[in-house]
Design an enzyme around this catalytic site. Sequence first.
Site, PDB file in Angstrom:
ATOM      1  CE  LYS A  40      -4.279   0.244   2.235  1.00  9.34           C
ATOM      2  NZ  LYS A  40      -5.106   0.248   3.439  1.00  9.34           N
ATOM      3  CB  THR A 122     -14.595   3.527  16.140  1.00 10.30           C
ATOM      4  OG1 THR A 122     -14.772   4.509  15.126  1.00 10.30           O
ATOM      5  CG2 THR A 122     -15.822   3.487  17.031  1.00 10.30           C
ATOM      6  CG  PHE A 151     -18.153  12.004  13.995  1.00  6.04           C
ATOM      7  CD1 PHE A 151     -18.956  11.180  14.782  1.00  6.04           C
ATOM      8  CD2 PHE A 151     -17.257  12.849  14.626  1.00  6.04           C
ATOM      9  CE1 PHE A 151     -18.876  11.224  16.159  1.00  6.04           C
ATOM     10  CE2 PHE A 151     -17.173  12.905  16.011  1.00  6.04           C
ATOM     11  CZ  PHE A 151     -17.977  12.088  16.783  1.00  6.04           C
ATOM     12  CD  GLU A 154     -15.915   3.476   4.092  1.00  8.33           C
ATOM     13  OE1 GLU A 154     -16.311   2.740   3.179  1.00  8.33           O
ATOM     14  OE2 GLU A 154     -15.417   3.058   5.152  1.00  8.33           O
ATOM     15  CE  LYS A 203     -17.464   6.661  15.027  1.00  9.58           C
ATOM     16  NZ  LYS A 203     -17.950   7.233  13.769  1.00  9.58           N
ATOM     17  N   GLY A 252     -36.641   0.328   3.965  1.00  8.46           N
ATOM     18  CA  GLY A 252     -37.263  -0.310   2.803  1.00  8.46           C
ATOM     19  C   GLY A 252     -37.380   0.598   1.602  1.00  8.46           C
ATOM     20  CB  CYS A 259     -29.691   1.621 -11.273  1.00  6.80           C
ATOM     21  SG  CYS A 259     -29.985   3.029 -10.223  1.00  6.80           S
TER      22      CYS A 259
END
Length: 919
Positions: A40, A122, A151, A154, A203, A252, A259
Amino acid sequence: MSTAREPIGVIGTGYVGLVTAAGFAELGSHVYCVDIDAAKIERLRAGEVPIYEPGLEEMLARNAERLHFSTDIADALENARLLFVAVGTPPTYSGDADLSAVHAVVNAIPASDEHALVMKSTVPCGTGASLQRVFGEHGKDGLGYVSCPEFLKEGSAVADFMKPDRVVVGDAGGWAGDAVVELYAPLDAPLVRTDIASAEMVKLASNAFLATKISFINEIANVCEETGADVVEVARGMGLDDRIGAKFLQAGIGFGGSCFAPTETVLVRRYGRTTLMSFEQMWERVEPSSERIESDEALRAFGAGLDTEVLEPDELEVLSWVREESEPRYLPVMALTRRPYDGEIIEVRTKMGRSLRTTPDHPWVVGDGNSDASDIKLAFELTPQDWVPLAGPRPARQLLEGARYPLDSAIEAAGLSAEEVIVRPPHELVANLVARPEAERRAIFTHPRGVAARTGDVKRSGALRLDEAIRADLPWHDSSLGTAKNGAYVQGTIALDSSLWRVVGLYLAEGHTSREANGTTKICWSFHPTGEQHLVDEVVRFWALHGVRARARRAPTSYQVVVQSRLIGGFWNGVLGLGASSYHQRLPDMMWDLGDREKWALLSGLWEGDGSWSLVNGGPSAVLEWGTISDELADGVMRLLGDVGVVASHRVGRTRLSTKDTHWLRISGAKQVERAIELVPERDRSGVLTTIARQSKRIAPTGYRRFGDGPAWARISELKRERFTGHVYSLEVPYSHTVVSSGGLTTSNCFPKDVDALKQLAGNSGYHFQLLTAVIEVNDLQKRRVIGKLQKHLGALAGKRIALLGLAFKPNTDDMREASSLVLSARLNADGASVSAYDPVAEEQARRLVSGIDFAFSPLDAVKDADAVVLVTEWREFLELDFEKVASAMRGNVVIDGRNALDPAAVRAAGLIYEGIGR
Ligand code: NAD
């Protein structure tokens, strides 16, 4: 940006670490990033961004010179005082957070008086305290520690960094907390500066609350299901209350994520008409008459991204499948969305050759192939071990026996005016009409030739114009109609019987339409020059029965039947919507609402034209095959076969000389062929049936399974990924959350976050509303807690005097419904305590609802001789009480602040014991 900004270290370069690093670099700090993942770090050094986060790549590139990447923590320690820890803390199997990465970082940091850890990861409440203990045990007391929870969300992490709702900094004093605050200062965000445990708790509590909000709306959704309410309406209505807020109220619903590709087709019902159409077409047709959801707030309530357009169609139903039901049915579409997309599309193909293309995050209903139990998986999680449901037959809406279709709309579709249509009523009607009194006839025959001449014309010819017939109030639907051009005459109504649908089927297979120079329309069936005399006869006979002359003409390569009429052309192409050539053939919309008999009639006509039957290796198995070059017809026939309970397989291929793909539908398996025997020409049927009957063991057709009366399940054979740029579409069917594609494949229509909610929604009956029960229980327990606190200080309450300050459920009202004072006073009375109370306005209401309270005329009157005082409602005058006076009026010294509204210091200063709730 200033160059004097404090340099920092960031340990862990995942979502949080990289965004934090990029953000602080943007604000001007040099950032020293460390990760144990060498690959990475290598990629980051090369300028690659290992995660996808909008705007992150640009931000990292912009600040490349201030960003440093290493696998060695020493690099960070050397250059920075503050080390932001952003390593992963995933849940373990027990549900606790796995803190091993955090501990690894702590162990890797040497003793130092100059460094501090800033915890972004966290962690459970108490972690800061225990890590500080660990520092002590390892002689690293000099290390500072700051809790600075993250907080970000993404997907909008960069924006969340630059414009946070709040910054929380928890420390126990020392330089590090101030330094962190200073780093965040340019963002100008609300700051919560607190102790370490509280920062950790902010948090965790925020997460718990959001989870509760989601569970809450999910439970509401479950109850809506039971009561017939619509959770979207409920969530919208709730979310517009700014105390509640629209976010996280998306049970719901929440389409706009996953899509369908634009060309996928579904069966749609609008204004009583059923049509097979693509998502793209659906949008086009629905858009002009639909409400567009515009406001950001409402869009968010619908869970849609900002580039998503959302329509609320005024009337739109799609074919959908309710789990546990055997047949699909039409259900209303609550919203239709469209958004630009540039990314991967997954084409899910089944063994039966059906396919459907969706975005990778689209939820699919899947089964295991061994039962009809179903689950939900996202498209990218699907494997060739999964089975997907194929919608079964749809209950036919049987038209009345002998129903006839009036030709009014055919006249319109042909573009004819009433003056251009000639009506030939039965003889008696004409005789009757010409004998009417002259005044009456004058109003009917407004023709320039004059009433007398016109009456003579009509009498002689037995025909009149449609406008005249309408004015004369003649029952013109019972007459023959024609046009001035020399086309055929046709009855004013057409019988929608099997013989019509056979002829339509033959047309779809063998027909075309052309427009003649004189404006008439020629509808033509081209049969084999010698082998299909019986079909020629059938078509000619059909039209003859309708009083229409159809000409049969032999040409060198075909035997043609031709009907020439503007009116029939209007019916054929305009009303039925049949195509003019084999490329554009499609099923008539009317088909979807007809009975099985009519559907079979059309299918058999189609098969006689373009289909075939054959024996597999000479028997005893037989297959039925049919081909077309029209994409729309192929989709429609696939669905129509599904409607009559036949599962066909689908193959697309291109013959050598053709420029267009041909679709092949194939019906195999003894049971299927028996069911579809009408597709075999009548003369061959008994032969085929006898051959199939010879099969000693019936082999189930491969590729699909059926359990009980449920839908058929088809196994996934292939998952193809391709790049797609364009609009993608989604729709929401509130009740079932599914949509049946024209190929019969049934998918879910919600977005992934609701998968769990969906699981719950499926098949629950007699629902136990757990969360709300818990909320009520928690609420009740809270009231009892006050009793517990009193007992803690006073021991047994019998004989004690308790003063209640306030009775209403909140200040500035006299509303006593649900007021906690009701429960409280009853409990106190039951325990043998005496209760005094004062409320500025609610006394009157309270008197009606409770007994056993001595109502006082002022706060000080209420607290007189009390052993304890409980603040129940935070009226302003209670907050301004002189507690010295309170203390001297009381017998005891306990004050319970049930609202956390009093100033603890002022209460304590008066020599009283102050106790709040949770503080
Ligand atoms: P992530 O898995 O994307 O990144 C963690 C990184 O830490 C990885 O690159 C890993 O290689 C590295 N790492 C692990 N051990 C290390 C060590 N000893 N030294 C150096 N590097 C090490 O995780 P994330 O999503 O960025 O989350 C990080 C923390 O932030 C978690 O505690 C998470 O709960 C919290 N958080 C995440 C989000 C979010 O939306 N992702 C939001 C708020 C808070």
